[in-house]
Design a protein around this motif. Structure first.
Motif, PDB file in Angstrom:
ATOM      1  N   PHE B 174       1.114  15.446  -2.684  1.00  0.00           N
ATOM      2  CA  PHE B 174       2.330  15.139  -1.790  1.00  0.00           C
ATOM      3  C   PHE B 174       2.412  16.258  -0.797  1.00  0.00           C
ATOM      4  N   THR B 175       1.853  17.336  -1.045  1.00  0.00           N
ATOM      5  CA  THR B 175       1.838  18.479   0.103  1.00  0.00           C
ATOM      6  C   THR B 175       1.161  18.109   1.331  1.00  0.00           C
ATOM      7  N   PRO B 176      -0.068  17.754   1.168  1.00  0.00           N
ATOM      8  CA  PRO B 176      -0.745  17.371   2.435  1.00  0.00           C
ATOM      9  C   PRO B 176      -0.451  16.049   2.921  1.00  0.00           C
ATOM     10  N   LEU B 177       0.313  15.178   2.201  1.00  0.00           N
ATOM     11  CA  LEU B 177       0.871  13.870   2.639  1.00  0.00           C
ATOM     12  C   LEU B 177       2.076  14.116   3.494  1.00  0.00           C
ATOM     13  N   LYS B 178       2.885  15.079   3.225  1.00  0.00           N
ATOM     14  CA  LYS B 178       4.229  15.038   3.657  1.00  0.00           C
ATOM     15  C   LYS B 178       4.274  15.383   5.300  1.00  0.00           C
ATOM     16  N   PRO B 179       3.450  16.317   5.854  1.00  0.00           N
ATOM     17  CA  PRO B 179       3.387  16.356   7.328  1.00  0.00           C
ATOM     18  C   PRO B 179       2.789  15.248   7.921  1.00  0.00           C
ATOM     19  N   LYS B 180       1.839  14.539   7.370  1.00  0.00           N
ATOM     20  CA  LYS B 180       1.343  13.417   7.968  1.00  0.00           C
ATOM     21  C   LYS B 180       2.430  12.150   8.267  1.00  0.00           C
ATOM     22  N   ASP B 425       5.962   8.629  -9.747  1.00  0.00           N
ATOM     23  CA  ASP B 425       5.060   7.537 -10.048  1.00  0.00           C
ATOM     24  C   ASP B 425       4.868   6.558  -8.807  1.00  0.00           C
ATOM     25  N   TYR B 426       6.305   6.425  -8.256  1.00  0.00           N
ATOM     26  CA  TYR B 426       6.535   5.378  -7.282  1.00  0.00           C
ATOM     27  C   TYR B 426       5.517   5.608  -6.230  1.00  0.00           C
ATOM     28  N   LEU B 427       5.488   6.800  -5.722  1.00  0.00           N
ATOM     29  CA  LEU B 427       4.707   7.153  -4.556  1.00  0.00           C
ATOM     30  C   LEU B 427       3.162   7.176  -4.948  1.00  0.00           C
ATOM     31  N   LEU B 428       2.832   7.840  -6.437  1.00  0.00           N
ATOM     32  CA  LEU B 428       1.605   7.981  -6.656  1.00  0.00           C
ATOM     33  C   LEU B 428       1.041   6.206  -6.845  1.00  0.00           C
ATOM     34  N   GLY B 429       1.986   5.380  -7.140  1.00  0.00           N
ATOM     35  CA  GLY B 429       1.642   4.048  -7.179  1.00  0.00           C
ATOM     36  C   GLY B 429       1.308   3.331  -5.992  1.00  0.00           C
ATOM     37  N   SER B 430       2.120   3.792  -4.930  1.00  0.00           N
ATOM     38  CA  SER B 430       1.894   3.272  -3.564  1.00  0.00           C
ATOM     39  C   SER B 430       0.673   3.720  -2.992  1.00  0.00           C
ATOM     40  N   ILE B 431       0.359   4.888  -3.222  1.00  0.00           N
ATOM     41  CA  ILE B 431      -1.086   5.817  -2.723  1.00  0.00           C
ATOM     42  C   ILE B 431      -2.295   4.879  -3.416  1.00  0.00           C
ATOM     43  N   PHE B 432      -1.914   4.639  -4.975  1.00  0.00           N
ATOM     44  CA  PHE B 432      -3.007   3.901  -5.467  1.00  0.00           C
ATOM     45  C   PHE B 432      -3.162   2.669  -5.155  1.00  0.00           C
ATOM     46  N   ALA B 433      -2.028   1.889  -4.534  1.00  0.00           N
ATOM     47  CA  ALA B 433      -2.138   0.527  -4.382  1.00  0.00           C
ATOM     48  C   ALA B 433      -2.995   0.320  -3.152  1.00  0.00           C
ATOM     49  N   VAL B 434      -3.044   1.120  -2.079  1.00  0.00           N
ATOM     50  CA  VAL B 434      -4.027   0.961  -1.054  1.00  0.00           C
ATOM     51  C   VAL B 434      -5.214   1.131  -1.519  1.00  0.00           C
ATOM     52  N   GLU B 491      -5.935   9.713   1.281  1.00  0.00           N
ATOM     53  CA  GLU B 491      -6.404   9.544   2.568  1.00  0.00           C
ATOM     54  C   GLU B 491      -6.290   8.076   3.110  1.00  0.00           C
ATOM     55  N   PRO B 492      -6.907   7.173   2.105  1.00  0.00           N
ATOM     56  CA  PRO B 492      -6.824   5.847   2.510  1.00  0.00           C
ATOM     57  C   PRO B 492      -5.288   5.282   2.562  1.00  0.00           C
ATOM     58  N   TYR B 493      -4.560   5.987   2.082  1.00  0.00           N
ATOM     59  CA  TYR B 493      -2.691   5.608   2.092  1.00  0.00           C
ATOM     60  C   TYR B 493      -2.549   5.994   3.698  1.00  0.00           C
ATOM     61  N   VAL B 494      -2.969   7.269   4.161  1.00  0.00           N
ATOM     62  CA  VAL B 494      -2.440   7.649   5.352  1.00  0.00           C
ATOM     63  C   VAL B 494      -3.174   6.739   6.511  1.00  0.00           C
ATOM     64  N   ASP B 495      -4.356   6.443   6.380  1.00  0.00           N
ATOM     65  CA  ASP B 495      -5.126   5.579   7.129  1.00  0.00           C
ATOM     66  C   ASP B 495      -4.168   3.976   7.453  1.00  0.00           C
ATOM     67  N   TYR B 496      -4.032   3.716   6.130  1.00  0.00           N
ATOM     68  CA  TYR B 496      -3.301   2.349   5.911  1.00  0.00           C
ATOM     69  C   TYR B 496      -1.995   2.613   6.886  1.00  0.00           C
ATOM     70  N   LEU B 497      -1.358   3.312   6.518  1.00  0.00           N
ATOM     71  CA  LEU B 497       0.119   3.379   7.372  1.00  0.00           C
ATOM     72  C   LEU B 497      -0.155   3.370   8.710  1.00  0.00           C
ATOM     73  N   THR B 498      -1.236   4.407   9.116  1.00  0.00           N
ATOM     74  CA  THR B 498      -1.115   4.770  10.537  1.00  0.00           C
ATOM     75  C   THR B 498      -1.660   3.528  11.329  1.00  0.00           C
ATOM     76  N   THR B 499      -2.673   2.904  10.689  1.00  0.00           N
ATOM     77  CA  THR B 499      -3.238   1.698  11.137  1.00  0.00           C
ATOM     78  C   THR B 499      -2.194   0.661  11.401  1.00  0.00           C
ATOM     79  N   LYS B 500      -1.603   0.274  10.477  1.00  0.00           N
ATOM     80  CA  LYS B 500      -0.582  -0.865  10.467  1.00  0.00           C
ATOM     81  C   LYS B 500       0.587  -0.359  11.551  1.00  0.00           C
ATOM     82  N   TYR B 501       1.053   0.618  11.411  1.00  0.00           N
ATOM     83  CA  TYR B 501       2.333   0.891  12.151  1.00  0.00           C
ATOM     84  C   TYR B 501       1.981   1.317  13.610  1.00  0.00           C
TER      85      TYR B 501
END
Lengths: 507, 507
Positions: B174-180, B425-434, B491-501
């Motif tokens: 969560f910590t590295p993810l938050k600022p992204k 687990d909702y966020l861990l799940g979201s990340i794993f989904a990607v 990291e794939p989660y950040v890439d996915y969000l960044t690309t899509k949005y």
């Protein structure tokens, strides 16, 4: 002793919770469960039934009851605690005779058997149900054998629903009654043209039927904050506590009384449960219900048949409700007056379906089932021959033959659920309902006038005071003595039917 | 050993039946139970929870597991029997640390607490819920203390839903993810005018919304013969076997995505349960469900978030479904093209309600709850100050303040049910989904084209093969390694969000 009593209560709480949970699973199975859920549901209900049995027959319970026996003798017989110990002892003595694996097997079989009965009825195919019914009857015979009844294996099953009752006692009531009813049916048949019920055989919107049913049972005192009404293949009442007592019905779009009278019947059961003394909560004593707990089903049926027939098919009742029914269905009923409607609703003629039978012929449907059960359990009739046996007796008792098994031997849920020995209680209850009605009129001479003006409070108060609050503290006989000063009498029932139907048919 | 294994299975069958029965009672409580039923229902669920616990922690189970340990070592690690013994041992070791009266108290409190939470939310009165939340947190602290976690009391609760996970590990993600995420939110906010979602804020007939939702989840592979869809205050999935897996949703008449995306989310959970290997039936291994059984809730959430977001908010999905949605709502959507609808559905902006938050801001809702739970369990925040704490952090994380507690601290069912440690687990799940989605595309390069043509069979087959069939045989890490060859990657989660949005908002 107080401490031992509390230990007994704690144990009974747990048993009651497990049985209530099983009831919730049963309700769900009948109402909303998807088809795929059947197998797991059967397993779950089997486990709950088995555990409830196991907790109840634990030798710790036997020990507590033994220790409490002398204490109970010092208490007032009618007190909650004396009754608790007395009824628990009676049920314990019966329960310890049944092996746990038989309890589990009966429960598991009932779930699957019901699924197959539903399918068989839908597809009019007795063969689909036959192996399940054979298995069910075999299990019921095993159950009956556990109690080693001295005269008749079937007595042990009758005793499950009506403690202390025997088939001989039932025959002592049914045998003199039968010719009286057959005579009355003959008289009515000779005057059949006096009543035309075609007004009831129109299209009545199912939602509007349900809405009217809700309105009626609310007026009778059924609380929807402590209950609900759903649709199922076969109407039933089930309770998980006095504050969650649910009823179901089924709707026939082109015959109005089917849903309404079914709803009123079930509300009669439900008012009983909703009226149990809160002090009996979670003790099993409050569960004078549909489950095989040794409570008096006849008294339960006396309440449902009281509301369905003595109230719900009475002139005073419709004096109040008929204008409201006309308002709900102006197109269908606008040109029919109260007298014609009252006669239509009480039309009596031999018919196929028990739950839709009129008051007069109803008893013959019960006698048929009582005789068949007695024969099945004693191997005098083979299960595979049941459709033929059923149809032959329908012809003998009622003079008609079902065109399909769905309208005949497959019509009732009871046998699929393993409820053998239950049927006679419907008629015993109908008979007792009249005895109670005579007593109520003595105790409150204004009651008919009150019903005519839509006031049902005093009826319900009287029932709560005399019957409902007591749960299953008393046996049928004890209750009948306390309320009416007499055991069950069949003569007032014959008088009631004869008077009412002589008036309607001009006999 | 075969015999001992069968004895273990019999024991687990019974535990599974009791837990399933408790789930049926829970489902009924949330859907159809009349208000009066609350007290008895709490008692019944308490009894079932207590008995399930009692049967599982019985020393006979410990003895069987001990005897079977060497046998399990000889089996293939991934085999059903080795997994059964391994997972049962892990859960047993945890379960024996929790006293039975605590289990019963948690269950009973949860039922009543939920009733009060519903009322508090309806009446926007946190004070009604406060004493129940205080009691719930106190019980959760007692529960956590049973496990004596070395670093942080909260870790013991995290471990209930995600075995082996600690708050330190979660913070490492969560910590590295938050600022992204905060950066991405800022970028979107600067381009907020690029998306207009007013088309979604029209009146959509609730029944038509439900019908469309049913159509969508049927297409995704959810079986209504083994499930059903009902309305509740808060959407949830619950299962009583792999063949009876029910979902619920809620409908907002003037915002279309609320019911639909909720239904798809729950169908994601349900497809998981419906896809469990039948061989795991009644063993608890098949219960990768909503109950605190030590299963991986993150993997469960990965399936629901996968369907809700990666599929359900994707361009290919709507390429197929949008014409059908337009057909269902021609008046509302007739003049809006696919591109505009797709952008509207993916509009991202800080908002109040977690379950309706967009993919980008959703993570911040979870981080807020994770931080608050951590603080509550460690007494760094007092329960009575929770509304203020909630609102202050909403301002800090998302830049907005809830106008009412119903839109703030009272919005989620979890805390009323005693589900502390579940939110991350909702966020861990979201990340794993990607991470799973990237793997699926590698394994089946045609999958996007298939989704565009409304073919979801291969998606479901892949999930069943890789994930669903295994129930809870594997831990999160074990499963991630088996399916993707790696542990959880953010990291794939950040890439996915960044690309899509970036594409949607033209960043």
């Amino acid at each position: 002793m107080e401490e031992k009593l509390q230990q007994l209560k704690n144990r009974l709480n747990r048993v009651a919770d497990l049985r209530s949970a099983e009831s919730v699973l049963h309700w769900d199975m009948e109402t909303y469960m998807p088809e795929g859920g059947s197998q797991a549901r059967a397993d779950q209900m089997g486990t709950l039934a088995s555990l409830a049995h196991q907790y109840f027959v634990d030798e710790e319970v036997g020990k507590l009851l033994e220790d409490l026996a002398a204490y109970a003798d010092q208490l007032d017989y009618d007190s909650d605690n004396a009754s608790l110990i007395r009824v628990a002892q009676r049920e314990y003595d019966k329960a310890i005779r049944v092996p746990q694996n038989l309890v589990e097997e009966i429960s598991r079989t009932a779930s699957l058997s019901q699924q197959n009965w539903q399918k068989a009825r839908k597809e009019n195919d007795f063969g689909l149900f036959l192996p399940w019914l054979e298995k069910t009857i075999d299990l019921q015979k095993q159950l009956a054998a556990c109690f080693d009844p001295p005269d008749n294996l079937y007595d042990a099953l009758v005793d499950v629903y009506e403690p202390g009752m025997t088939s001989t006692q039932i025959e002592a009531v049914f045998t003199p009654l039968k010719p009286k009813i057959i005579d009355l049916v003959k008289g009515i048949t000779a005057h059949r043209d006096a009543v035309d019920d075609s007004v009831l055989h129109q299209h009545f919107d199912p939602d509007a039927q349900m809405a009217f049913g809700r309105q009626v049972v609310t007026r009778l005192g059924y609380s929807f904050e402590r209950g609900r009404l759903d649709l199922t293949a076969h109407p039933f009442t089930i309770h998980f506590s006095r504050d969650d007592v649910r009823i179901t019905t089924r709707v026939t779009a082109d015959y109005m009384p089917s849903a309404l009278m079914g709803t009123i019947h079930e509300a009669g059961h439900a008012l009983y449960e909703q009226g149990t003394d809160p002090a009996l909560y979670r003790l099993g004593l409050g569960r004078a219900g549909m489950m095989a707990e040794g409570t008096s089903m006849s008294v339960h049926e006396s309440q449902s048949r009281f509301y369905e027939n003595i109230i719900g098919r009475s002139h005073p009742f419709w004096h109040y409700f008929y204008p409201r029914l006309q308002e709900a269905f102006p197109e269908q009923l606008g040109n029919t007056d109260l007298e014609a409607f009252y006669r239509a609703l009480n039309k009596s003629e031999p018919s196929l379906i028990r739950v839709e039978a009129d008051e007069v012929t109803y008893g013959l449907h019960i006698m048929l089932r009582f005789d068949l059960e007695n024969d099945l359990i004693n191997d005098r009739v083979q299960v595979k021959n049941l459709p033929e046996e059923w149809n032959a007796r329908m012809e003998e008792y009622l003079g008609i033959t079902p065109p399909t098994d769905s309208d005949g031997v497959l019509q009732d849920v009871h046998w699929s659920s393993g409820y053998f020995g239950y049927f006679p209680d419907y008629l015993l209850g109908s008979i007792f309902a009249v005895q109670l009605w005579e007593q109520l009129k003595k105790d409150n001479p204004k009651v008919v006038a009150e019903i005519e003006s839509g006031q049902f409070d005093s009826v319900l108060s009287w029932q709560r005071d005399k019957i409902h609050q007591h749960g299953k503290k008393f046996t049928f006989d004890e209750l009948a003595q306390r309320v009416t000063g007499s055991t069950l009498l069949w003569e007032p029932y014959v008088d009631y039917l004869t008077t009412k139907y002589s008036e309607i048919y001009g006999l």
